[in-house]
Every structure is written in C-alpha cells, then in structure tokens.
Design an enzyme around this catalytic site. Structure first.
Site, short mmCIF file in Angstrom:
data_model
loop_
_atom_site.label_atom_id
_atom_site.label_comp_id
_atom_site.label_asym_id
_atom_site.label_seq_id
_atom_site.Cartn_x
_atom_site.Cartn_y
_atom_site.Cartn_z
N LYS A 71 10.17 19.40 49.50
CA LYS A 71 10.38 18.79 48.19
C LYS A 71 11.33 19.57 47.29
O LYS A 71 11.99 18.99 46.43
CB LYS A 71 9.03 18.60 47.47
CG LYS A 71 8.16 17.51 48.10
CD LYS A 71 6.90 17.30 47.30
CE LYS A 71 6.05 16.21 47.92
NZ LYS A 71 4.87 15.88 47.09
N ASP A 107 5.86 11.40 42.26
CA ASP A 107 4.45 11.85 42.34
C ASP A 107 3.74 11.60 41.01
O ASP A 107 2.70 10.94 40.96
CB ASP A 107 4.38 13.36 42.64
CG ASP A 107 4.46 13.67 44.12
OD1 ASP A 107 4.10 12.81 44.94
OD2 ASP A 107 4.90 14.79 44.46
P1 NDP Z 1 -0.22 23.06 45.97
O1 NDP Z 1 -0.51 23.89 47.18
O2 NDP Z 1 1.13 23.08 45.37
O3 NDP Z 1 -1.26 23.45 44.81
C1 NDP Z 1 -2.63 23.57 45.09
C2 NDP Z 1 -3.41 23.69 43.79
O4 NDP Z 1 -4.81 23.70 44.11
C3 NDP Z 1 -3.15 24.98 43.01
O5 NDP Z 1 -3.28 24.74 41.64
C4 NDP Z 1 -4.26 25.90 43.53
O6 NDP Z 1 -4.58 26.92 42.63
C5 NDP Z 1 -5.39 24.90 43.60
N1 NDP Z 1 -6.48 25.32 44.49
C6 NDP Z 1 -6.46 25.38 45.84
N2 NDP Z 1 -7.66 25.79 46.30
C7 NDP Z 1 -8.45 25.96 45.20
C8 NDP Z 1 -9.81 26.38 45.01
N3 NDP Z 1 -10.59 26.67 46.05
N4 NDP Z 1 -10.29 26.43 43.74
C9 NDP Z 1 -9.50 26.14 42.68
N5 NDP Z 1 -8.21 25.76 42.80
C10 NDP Z 1 -7.70 25.67 44.05
O7 NDP Z 1 -0.65 21.58 46.39
P2 NDP Z 1 -0.18 20.20 45.70
O8 NDP Z 1 -0.16 20.39 44.23
O9 NDP Z 1 1.01 19.69 46.39
O10 NDP Z 1 -1.38 19.23 46.09
C11 NDP Z 1 -2.65 19.31 45.46
C12 NDP Z 1 -3.48 18.11 45.88
O11 NDP Z 1 -2.88 16.92 45.39
C13 NDP Z 1 -3.60 17.94 47.40
O12 NDP Z 1 -4.93 17.64 47.70
C14 NDP Z 1 -2.72 16.76 47.72
O13 NDP Z 1 -3.24 16.01 48.81
C15 NDP Z 1 -2.83 15.95 46.42
N6 NDP Z 1 -1.67 15.09 46.23
C16 NDP Z 1 -1.91 13.75 46.13
C17 NDP Z 1 -0.89 12.87 45.98
C18 NDP Z 1 -1.21 11.42 45.89
O14 NDP Z 1 -0.30 10.60 45.95
N7 NDP Z 1 -2.45 11.04 45.73
C19 NDP Z 1 0.52 13.33 45.89
C20 NDP Z 1 0.67 14.76 45.98
C21 NDP Z 1 -0.40 15.59 46.16
P3 NDP Z 1 -3.84 28.38 42.69
O15 NDP Z 1 -2.54 28.21 41.94
O16 NDP Z 1 -4.79 29.26 41.99
O17 NDP Z 1 -3.64 28.70 44.14
#
Ligand code: NDP
Length: 282
Positions: A71, A107
């Site tokens: 992306k 998105d």
């Molecule tokens: P990223 O890897 O960029 O970000 C992940 C996020 O989740 C960060 O803020 C991370 O926090 C947080 N996180 C992960 N594990 C934990 C935990 N155990 N406790 C608290 N926070 C946590 O992923 P994306 O932003 O790309 O995706 C996030 C979600 O959104 C995914 O599940 C994806 O499937 C969904 N999504 C859905 C879409 C849709 O069309 N419905 C489109 C795009 C994404 P930290 O910064 O602290 O690591």
C-alpha cells in the site's frame, strides 16, 4: 463486430493473495451491472511490484487494488495521488486516467460510506482504537467528513501520537492521543466508537479489545473494522448495551463500490456484493 473477446481487466496485487475474497464481491458486481469485465487476484512479491505495475500499464488494465504489503511501496510507481491518499500516505486503489495511474485510498472512504447507513459523522465526537493503516485511513476520512473531535487510543504511544499529529497538521479536526489504559473507559460524551485494531480477526474470534463494556452507552454508535467475522464479540456486546453498530463487512463492500465507480463510472449494488461475500461463509 459480433463479439468482443477483449475483456477489460482489473485486479489485485497482494501477498498473500489466496485468502483475499475481494474478487468474489467485485465479479458479482460486474455481473449484476452487465459488465464483461475481469478482476484477477495476483500474488505479487515486494521485489516484483514495479514489474507488476508496468505489466498492468502495458496490458491496459483499467485499475487495480493493492493490499498488504504494497500500500505504501506502490506509490513510487504511480503518476499521482488523490487528495486523501496524499494525507494518509498509502494507496489501496489505482485508477487509470488516460495514460496516468492515480492512487486513491478507499479504506477510510468505504468505512465512512458504511457508517453513514447508521450515523452521519459530521459534528460528531469519535474515539478510534488503533493507529495502524486502517485507523489512519479511517481517521483522515472521518476528519474530512466533518467530525468535530477525534481521540486516538493506541497500545503503542508513538504510533498513536503520530496519527493524532497527522490529523492536526492536515485536517481541521480537534485531535489528540489518549493512552490505552487497562479496561479503557470510554468517555460518556463520545458519539462514535471505532475499533480499528486487528484484535478479534479470524482465527482469534474470541479476542476482545481491552475496553470496559459498561462504559458503552445507548447513544453511541459502535463500528468495527474487522470483516471476518462480521459480527465480532465487540459488536455483539455493543448491541446488548443498546448501541447501534456498523460492521467491517460494510467497510469492505463499500471500498469495492467506490473502486468500481472509479474504474467503470457505474454504481455497483452493495447488497449484491455483501451477499456474495456472506455466501462464502468465511
Ligand atoms: P496494522 O498492522 O497497520 O495495525 C494494527 C493495529 O492493531 C495497531 O494499532 C496495533 O497497535 C493494534 N494491535 C494489534 N494487536 C493488538 C493488541 N493485542 N492489543 C491492542 N492493539 C493491538 O493493521 P491494519 O491497520 O492494516 O489493520 C487493522 C485491522 O483492520 C485488521 O484486522 C484488518 O483486517 C482490518 N481492516 C479491515 C478493512 C475492511 O475493509 N474491513 C480494511 C483494512 C483493514 P500497535 O501500534 O500498538 O502495534
């Protein structure tokens, strides 16, 4: 000419690609629109991305999606960016305009479009859990849609502060970062509660973001970015608390609707696309 065997091409570049169901909803929409278009799901390694984009150009693809891990990396291969993609710094939909390939980010736009079925974000106070790619796109589009206040709650402080700072610098919204304390208590003056972390994503369907559910109040709208499963534990709990909810499947489907509009100029039927995904029983 009686037949035209040259089908307009669209598709997706990602890695992994096999688990991405987007092809099913996009081709269902093409059929419903009477378009003999194709959407080809391609597994593209990071080192092959430039060649893949050049190939799409050479073959006259009408457009394509990029998913993880492309992306941000795809931007250097494009000719320009849409306004919100420039702020977000990431692209998931590429549109051919004449000979130019322009990167858009749908998105957050898909999220806002799905949310509008339940609530208009204009003037609202939103709380977003997460600061990754999805949260970033959702936050920027909410701000551009006129949300009055956005609070970013993230486990990692640095990423959370960075996103709040991005909003302050590039949009008119009142934005700030809040640390994610244990059993986070949602302030009562919040209108929109948005979960944009990966907690609860299949196969970890029993995982629940660390939120004090008792602080969800009936006036709040709760939206989850997780599309698999569509009804997450968080959304089930929010429904029991009397909140209206919006699921991540709506976000995914509306991204497709916006992408198809960019590529074909036509309005796809979101219900047909949602049904095609639900039939998969992901
Ligand atoms: P990223 O890897 O960029 O970000 C992940 C996020 O989740 C960060 O803020 C991370 O926090 C947080 N996180 C992960 N594990 C934990 C935990 N155990 N406790 C608290 N926070 C946590 O992923 P994306 O932003 O790309 O995706 C996030 C979600 O959104 C995914 O599940 C994806 O499937 C969904 N999504 C859905 C879409 C849709 O069309 N419905 C489109 C795009 C994404 P930290 O910064 O602290 O690591």
């Amino acid at each position: 000419m009686d037949h035209d065997f040259l089908h307009p091409l669209t598709g997706s570049f990602a890695m992994p690609a096999a688990e991405n169901p987007t092809v099913v909803m996009i081709e269902a929409a093409y059929r419903q629109l009477g378009l003999d278009w194709r959407y080809i799901n391609c597994e593209v390694r990071p080192e092959g991305l430039g060649d893949a984009v050049r190939g799409a150009r050479a073959m006259g693809w009408r457009g394509f999606n990029c998913s993880i891990p492309h992306k941000v990396a795809v931007i250097e291969h494009l000719d320009g960016l849409g306004a919100s993609a420039r702020i977000i710094g990431a692209v998931n939909t590429i549109v051919r305009r004449g000979d130019r390939l322009i990167g858009e980010n749908t998105d957050g736009q898909g999220f806002v479009q799905a949310l509008r079925d339940v609530a208009d974000p204009a003037g609202k106070a939103a709380l977003i859990f997460g600061a990754g790619g999805a949260a970033r796109a959702v936050a920027v589009e909410l701000a551009l849609a006129g949300a009055a206040r956005i609070r970013i709650v993230n486990r990692g402080r640095e990423r959370g502060m960075e996103l709040a700072d991005l909003l302050v610098r590039h949009t008119p919204v009142d934005a700030a970062y809040l640390p994610w304390e244990e059993r986070f208590r949602i302030p009562a003056d919040t209108d929109l509660v948005i979960h944009a972390t990966s907690v609860g994503l299949y196969p970890h369907v029993d995982a629940m973001p660390d939120i004090d559910i008792e602080t969800l109040l009936p006036h709040m709208v709760v939206a989850d970015g997780i599309h698999n499963p569509p009804l997450t534990r968080l959304l089930r709990a929010a429904t029991r608390r009397g909140c209206r909810v919006a699921d991540g499947l709506g976000m995914l489907v509306n991204q497709g609707v916006i992408g198809i509009k960019h590529w074909t100029g036509m309005d796809a039927d979101a219900d047909v696309m949602r049904s095609a995904l639900l039939e998969l029983r992901l």
